[in-house]
Design a protein around this motif. Structure first.
Motif, PDB file in Angstrom:
ATOM      1  N   ALA A  65      33.491 -37.938  41.591  1.00 38.36           N
ATOM      2  CA  ALA A  65      33.753 -38.615  42.857  1.00 38.36           C
ATOM      3  C   ALA A  65      32.832 -38.100  43.963  1.00 38.36           C
ATOM      4  O   ALA A  65      32.278 -38.882  44.744  1.00 38.36           O
ATOM      5  CB  ALA A  65      35.218 -38.431  43.254  1.00 38.36           C
ATOM      6  N   LYS A  66      32.669 -36.788  44.033  1.00 38.43           N
ATOM      7  CA  LYS A  66      31.801 -36.204  45.067  1.00 38.43           C
ATOM      8  C   LYS A  66      30.369 -36.709  44.929  1.00 38.43           C
ATOM      9  O   LYS A  66      29.723 -37.067  45.919  1.00 38.43           O
ATOM     10  CB  LYS A  66      31.812 -34.675  44.956  1.00 38.43           C
ATOM     11  CG  LYS A  66      33.038 -33.995  45.521  1.00 38.43           C
ATOM     12  CD  LYS A  66      33.049 -32.508  45.203  1.00 38.43           C
ATOM     13  CE  LYS A  66      31.715 -31.854  45.568  1.00 38.43           C
ATOM     14  NZ  LYS A  66      31.687 -30.421  45.166  1.00 38.43           N
ATOM     15  N   ARG A  67      29.882 -36.745  43.702  1.00 41.10           N
ATOM     16  CA  ARG A  67      28.498 -37.146  43.475  1.00 41.10           C
ATOM     17  C   ARG A  67      28.316 -38.655  43.647  1.00 41.10           C
ATOM     18  O   ARG A  67      27.279 -39.114  44.112  1.00 41.10           O
ATOM     19  CB  ARG A  67      28.067 -36.689  42.089  1.00 41.10           C
ATOM     20  CG  ARG A  67      27.898 -35.184  42.026  1.00 41.10           C
ATOM     21  CD  ARG A  67      27.812 -34.626  40.629  1.00 41.10           C
ATOM     22  NE  ARG A  67      27.478 -33.197  40.673  1.00 41.10           N
ATOM     23  CZ  ARG A  67      27.459 -32.402  39.631  1.00 41.10           C
ATOM     24  NH1 ARG A  67      27.784 -32.867  38.430  1.00 41.10           N
ATOM     25  NH2 ARG A  67      27.134 -31.125  39.761  1.00 41.10           N
ATOM     26  N   TYR A  68      29.322 -39.418  43.283  1.00 41.55           N
ATOM     27  CA  TYR A  68      29.262 -40.865  43.420  1.00 41.55           C
ATOM     28  C   TYR A  68      29.147 -41.254  44.895  1.00 41.55           C
ATOM     29  O   TYR A  68      28.352 -42.118  45.262  1.00 41.55           O
ATOM     30  CB  TYR A  68      30.509 -41.486  42.798  1.00 41.55           C
ATOM     31  CG  TYR A  68      30.531 -42.991  42.776  1.00 41.55           C
ATOM     32  CD1 TYR A  68      29.716 -43.709  41.904  1.00 41.55           C
ATOM     33  CD2 TYR A  68      31.388 -43.706  43.618  1.00 41.55           C
ATOM     34  CE1 TYR A  68      29.746 -45.090  41.863  1.00 41.55           C
ATOM     35  CE2 TYR A  68      31.415 -45.087  43.585  1.00 41.55           C
ATOM     36  CZ  TYR A  68      30.602 -45.776  42.710  1.00 41.55           C
ATOM     37  OH  TYR A  68      30.634 -47.153  42.690  1.00 41.55           O
ATOM     38  N   TYR A  69      29.937 -40.600  45.749  1.00 42.27           N
ATOM     39  CA  TYR A  69      29.927 -40.926  47.177  1.00 42.27           C
ATOM     40  C   TYR A  69      28.993 -40.034  47.991  1.00 42.27           C
ATOM     41  O   TYR A  69      28.798 -40.270  49.182  1.00 42.27           O
ATOM     42  CB  TYR A  69      31.343 -40.828  47.743  1.00 42.27           C
ATOM     43  CG  TYR A  69      32.243 -41.958  47.306  1.00 42.27           C
ATOM     44  CD1 TYR A  69      32.151 -43.220  47.897  1.00 42.27           C
ATOM     45  CD2 TYR A  69      33.174 -41.787  46.286  1.00 42.27           C
ATOM     46  CE1 TYR A  69      32.960 -44.269  47.490  1.00 42.27           C
ATOM     47  CE2 TYR A  69      33.994 -42.827  45.874  1.00 42.27           C
ATOM     48  CZ  TYR A  69      33.878 -44.074  46.476  1.00 42.27           C
ATOM     49  OH  TYR A  69      34.683 -45.113  46.057  1.00 42.27           O
ATOM     50  N   GLY A  70      28.400 -39.025  47.358  1.00 42.60           N
ATOM     51  CA  GLY A  70      27.444 -38.166  48.051  1.00 42.60           C
ATOM     52  C   GLY A  70      28.070 -37.273  49.103  1.00 42.60           C
ATOM     53  O   GLY A  70      27.561 -37.166  50.224  1.00 42.60           O
ATOM     54  N   ILE A  71      29.174 -36.614  48.757  1.00 38.71           N
ATOM     55  CA  ILE A  71      29.926 -35.810  49.723  1.00 38.71           C
ATOM     56  C   ILE A  71      30.000 -34.361  49.263  1.00 38.71           C
ATOM     57  O   ILE A  71      30.153 -34.086  48.071  1.00 38.71           O
ATOM     58  CB  ILE A  71      31.357 -36.370  49.883  1.00 38.71           C
ATOM     59  CG1 ILE A  71      31.280 -37.816  50.370  1.00 38.71           C
ATOM     60  CG2 ILE A  71      32.163 -35.540  50.869  1.00 38.71           C
ATOM     61  CD1 ILE A  71      32.624 -38.500  50.400  1.00 38.71           C
ATOM     62  N   ARG A  72      29.917 -33.444  50.193  1.00 37.02           N
ATOM     63  CA  ARG A  72      30.009 -32.024  49.872  1.00 37.02           C
ATOM     64  C   ARG A  72      31.462 -31.585  49.718  1.00 37.02           C
ATOM     65  O   ARG A  72      32.383 -32.291  50.118  1.00 37.02           O
ATOM     66  CB  ARG A  72      29.328 -31.194  50.956  1.00 37.02           C
ATOM     67  CG  ARG A  72      27.850 -31.525  51.135  1.00 37.02           C
ATOM     68  CD  ARG A  72      27.223 -30.612  52.140  1.00 37.02           C
ATOM     69  NE  ARG A  72      25.892 -31.070  52.527  1.00 37.02           N
ATOM     70  CZ  ARG A  72      25.100 -30.418  53.354  1.00 37.02           C
ATOM     71  NH1 ARG A  72      25.499 -29.276  53.880  1.00 37.02           N
ATOM     72  NH2 ARG A  72      23.899 -30.892  53.676  1.00 37.02           N
ATOM     73  N   GLU A  73      31.642 -30.394  49.185  1.00 39.67           N
ATOM     74  CA  GLU A  73      32.972 -29.907  48.829  1.00 39.67           C
ATOM     75  C   GLU A  73      33.910 -29.819  50.033  1.00 39.67           C
ATOM     76  O   GLU A  73      35.054 -30.290  49.976  1.00 39.67           O
ATOM     77  CB  GLU A  73      32.864 -28.534  48.157  1.00 39.67           C
ATOM     78  CG  GLU A  73      34.203 -27.875  47.865  1.00 39.67           C
ATOM     79  CD  GLU A  73      35.063 -28.664  46.896  1.00 39.67           C
ATOM     80  OE1 GLU A  73      36.299 -28.635  47.029  1.00 39.67           O
ATOM     81  OE2 GLU A  73      34.485 -29.330  45.998  1.00 39.67           O
ATOM     82  N   GLY A  74      33.459 -29.213  51.118  1.00 39.30           N
ATOM     83  CA  GLY A  74      34.334 -29.037  52.276  1.00 39.30           C
ATOM     84  C   GLY A  74      34.821 -30.357  52.836  1.00 39.30           C
ATOM     85  O   GLY A  74      36.005 -30.521  53.156  1.00 39.30           O
ATOM     86  N   GLN A  75      33.913 -31.300  52.951  1.00 36.28           N
ATOM     87  CA  GLN A  75      34.283 -32.605  53.490  1.00 36.28           C
ATOM     88  C   GLN A  75      35.210 -33.350  52.526  1.00 36.28           C
ATOM     89  O   GLN A  75      36.173 -33.996  52.946  1.00 36.28           O
ATOM     90  CB  GLN A  75      33.027 -33.438  53.757  1.00 36.28           C
ATOM     91  CG  GLN A  75      33.284 -34.710  54.538  1.00 36.28           C
ATOM     92  CD  GLN A  75      31.997 -35.414  54.920  1.00 36.28           C
ATOM     93  OE1 GLN A  75      31.012 -35.362  54.200  1.00 36.28           O
ATOM     94  NE2 GLN A  75      31.994 -36.082  56.050  1.00 36.28           N
ATOM     95  N   PHE A  76      34.927 -33.227  51.233  1.00 36.39           N
ATOM     96  CA  PHE A  76      35.767 -33.882  50.242  1.00 36.39           C
ATOM     97  C   PHE A  76      37.190 -33.332  50.294  1.00 36.39           C
ATOM     98  O   PHE A  76      38.163 -34.086  50.223  1.00 36.39           O
ATOM     99  CB  PHE A  76      35.181 -33.689  48.847  1.00 36.39           C
ATOM    100  CG  PHE A  76      35.807 -34.560  47.797  1.00 36.39           C
ATOM    101  CD1 PHE A  76      35.391 -35.870  47.618  1.00 36.39           C
ATOM    102  CD2 PHE A  76      36.823 -34.068  46.990  1.00 36.39           C
ATOM    103  CE1 PHE A  76      35.972 -36.681  46.656  1.00 36.39           C
ATOM    104  CE2 PHE A  76      37.413 -34.868  46.031  1.00 36.39           C
ATOM    105  CZ  PHE A  76      36.979 -36.182  45.858  1.00 36.39           C
TER     106      PHE A  76
END
Length: 207
Positions: A65-76
């Motif tokens: 999910a993080k890689r699909y939407y291009g989001i870092r851990e903290g924001q996710f």
């Protein structure tokens, strides 16, 4: 940890699903996942364990999910926490938040070949929401808002629309004007993403 800047097709191979991080290349069936299969990247490839642990399965769901939407851990993590405070099903609320990000909406409307390109359009001030410049990729769109592309990237955006198939039912697109509208907020059936949101919720419930 900073944003990943290595070969993006490695990420699709690592997760074993097409994340569409390469845009036209993936649409044309030329991605590394298509050519090499879903073996994890490495000098000789690495055999996947036949029976991963529950934690590994949950972790891979989160990473996908993080890689699909291009989001870092903290924001996710903050998205998960926000979804948990909402009144609906936590996993579905999480996907709703991710889909409503402005960079994702620009991509979903067909104005960019990848989410990374859409994020660049937003960050550089080439996107207008209801006629006003918005340069925050995480901006959450609302029902009834219009999204338009302005400035020198219009030619690039117009080329991206040539590769666009069906636009999701919660959005409406005018390809010629490079303008779209949020008809309603997305529901789970609108979201065609290789994400198992329930596994993600289970993972964060144990942390």
């Amino acid at each position: 940890m900073g944003r990943y800047t290595g070969p993006v097709e490695k990420l699709s191979r690592r997760e074993g699903v097409e994340l569409f991080l390469k845009g036209e290349r993936a649409l044309n069936g030329k991605s590394a996942l298509e050519r090499r299969g879903d073996a994890p990247p490495g000098q000789h490839g690495q055999a996947r364990r036949k029976k991963p642990s529950i934690y590994q399965t949950q972790l891979r769901a989160k990473q996908t999910a993080k890689r699909y939407y291009g989001i870092r851990e903290g924001q996710f993590r903050r998205y998960v926490q926000k979804a948990n405070r909402m009144h609906g099903v936590t996993g579905e609320e999480l996907l709703n938040l991710l889909e409503r990000r402005l960079d994702n909406v620009v991509y979903r409307l067909g104005f960019a070949g990848t989410r990374a390109q859409a994020r660049q359009f937003v960050n550089h001030g080439h996107v207008r929401v209801d006629g006003k410049k918005v340069d925050i990729a995480s901006f959450l769109v609302k029902e009834g808002q219009t999204i338009a592309i302005h400035g020198p990237v219009r030619e690039v955006a117009a080329a991206s629309t040539e590769l666009t198939g069906v636009v999701s039912g919660w959005l409406q697109t005018d390809f010629e004007a490079l303008e779209g509208k949020v008809l309603r907020l997305p529901v789970r059936s609108d979201i065609n993403a290789p994400v198992n949101e329930q596994l993600i919720v289970e993972l964060y419930s144990r942390l």
